[in-house]
Design an enzyme around this catalytic site. Structure first.
Site, short mmCIF file in Angstrom:
data_model
loop_
_atom_site.label_atom_id
_atom_site.label_comp_id
_atom_site.label_asym_id
_atom_site.label_seq_id
_atom_site.Cartn_x
_atom_site.Cartn_y
_atom_site.Cartn_z
N HIS A 114 -14.93 12.34 -23.44
CA HIS A 114 -13.74 13.03 -22.92
C HIS A 114 -13.67 12.89 -21.41
CE1 HIS A 114 -10.42 15.74 -22.93
NE2 HIS A 114 -11.06 16.78 -22.43
N CYS A 130 -6.76 11.47 -23.25
CA CYS A 130 -7.27 11.93 -21.95
C CYS A 130 -7.39 10.77 -20.97
CB CYS A 130 -8.61 12.63 -22.10
SG CYS A 130 -9.91 11.60 -22.85
#
Length: 457
Positions: A300, A56
């Site tokens: 994340h 990510c």
């Protein structure tokens, strides 16, 4: 001899990048999680899909630049109608913009890395015609040589083989970069696309400049156990600077000069870690030039965006005043030494004659404590400005992980935002999305279309 030297230098550069990213030893489990290409969701044409945790740090910034392109291109009415060929074009433009940010003014050369094809020249410069072969056949060839374990959806290629097959293409202009990426976009959509872009950005930036900007060279940019990208890696993809801080400008902390973001960014960054006081996000990232923000949780990265252009604007005088004030607030305690007042006023272009400054010192430091609070400074020189944000606006949220979306469908989720009259700033374990947004809009509330808060994890 020239070919031998070029080959050796090529191998040295790849090894330097590999060590900077992974550390002295590449953990194969972590490497495999990063071994994915760029491909779009079947449920949202322009939304990239992330297979596993880790990449990510590349995928979310790239998605942010894709959305920036969508919001600025007049021929796009709604993202739901974007055709696959247009998505490829947006992908190439976003990749090119990230590379353009990374290139140093003193070096206008771009370095694009691809996987070597059979019979190509092994000297760091591969003819473009050789890159037009079928990528799947090359990946299968590599896997057959080095691995007996095959997956149905993709071959397992060990990191050592991947690095031995990397070749660097030197390109002299951003126009040629876009052309080259267009010719070779299939490789970036295959198994190693994320890594190829990441290695290209680092090589374009240059190892020497990377080392000058990274604060701690002992830690790899990719965590050797958990596989997530460091803040330096995130900042490199967002801004082209591999600094480890997200505040504005460089700051002196305990006698150390720590580097930050040096100008207003094209896309922004907000993080849950700011509410825990681990990170201070400056104006340049909180108020980007486009209404697109990468959102960070503890583990994340996702993306927030809006079509409301009033959410972003040029820096207001009050915002600039707060930013300059904080430059002289070395410990982040919301006050400056009284003796720094003249420097602050001069940097803001305000009247800074010594006699006037002495009068203001006595007024702002009434008890002669030797400090001036930011509240007193702002009240004196920058009375409350009218709020430029609309009271209500639409937000959209993207999370590339299948498992973090309802029904495993990667889609943009719509939220109706409202700015309340009073600040409701709070840290809510049950609503990390709202907690992150309040670092930008302290009085915000959002009602999401799915009747639940989208996941930032």
């Amino acid at each position: 001899m020239a070919v031998e030297f070029a080959t050796r230098r090529h191998e040295e550069l790849i090894n330097e990048v590999k060590t900077m990213l992974w550390g002295p030893v590449v953990k194969e489990e972590v490497f495999q999680r990063w071994a994915q290409g760029f491909y779009f969701s079947a449920d949202e044409n322009s939304a990239l899909v992330q297979d596993e945790g880790g990449p990510c740090a590349v995928i979310a910034p790239l998605q942010a630049f894709i959305l920036k392109q969508i919001l600025t291109e007049s021929d796009i009415n709604t993202w739901s109608d974007i055709k696959p060929e247009k998505c490829n074009e947006l992908l190439i433009k976003a990749m090119s913009e990230i590379l353009a940010q990374a290139v140093e003014p003193t070096n206008t050369k771009f370095s694009i890395l691809l996987i070597d094809m059979p019979n190509s020249i092994v000297n760091g410069e591969v003819p473009i015609k050789n890159t037009q072969m079928d990528v799947d056949s090359v990946l299968k060839e590599i896997a057959n040589i080095e691995s007996t374990s095959m997956q149905i959806d993709k071959p397992v290629v060990e990191s050592q083989v991947f690095h031995s097959r990397l070749r660097i293409h030197t390109i002299s202009s951003i126009e040629e970069v876009q052309k080259f990426l267009t010719q070779n976009i299939s490789m970036f959509k295959e198994q190693f696309g994320v890594l190829l872009l990441l290695y290209s950005v680092i090589c374009t930036k240059g190892i020497r400049q990377m080392r000058l900007e990274i604060s701690d060279l002992t830690d790899p940019l990719i965590h050797s156990i958990f596989g997530y990208g460091s803040q330096s890696l995130i900042n490199l993809m967002l801004s082209g600077r591999a600094v480890s801080n997200v505040w504005d400008h460089d700051q002196d902390v305990g006698g150390l000069k720590l580097k930050g973001i040096d100008q207003q960014n094209a896309v922004g960054f907000l993080t849950l870690l700011e509410t825990l006081r681990y990170i201070e996000v400056g104006t340049f990232l909180k108020s980007p030039s486009n209404p697109v923000w990468v959102l960070g949780s503890e583990t994340h990265l996702t993306v927030l965006f809006s079509t409301e252009k009033k959410l972003v604007s040029a820096e207001t005088p009050a915002e600039k005043a707060k930013r300059v004030f904080k430059k002289y607030d070395n410990d982040g305690n919301n006050f400056i030494p009284t003796d720094s007042l003249q420097n602050v006023l001069a940097e803001l272009g305000l009247y800074s004659d010594i006699e006037y400054v002495d009068i203001m010192k006595k007024k702002l430091d009434r008890h002669n404590d030797g400090i001036i609070l930011i509240t007193a400074f702002m009240y004196e020189f920058f009375p409350e400005e009218p709020r430029i944000y609309p009271d209500t606006f639409i937000l959209y949220h993207y999370n590339g992980l299948l498992r973090s979306n309802i029904n495993n469908q990667v889609k943009y989720h719509k939220g109706q935002a409202i700015l309340l009259e009073s600040v409701v700033e709070s840290i809510l374990d049950s609503n990390p999305m709202l907690t992150v947004l309040q670092t930008k809009w302290p009085s915000i509330e959002v009602q999401w279309d799915v009747n639940q808060n989208p996941s930032i994890n």
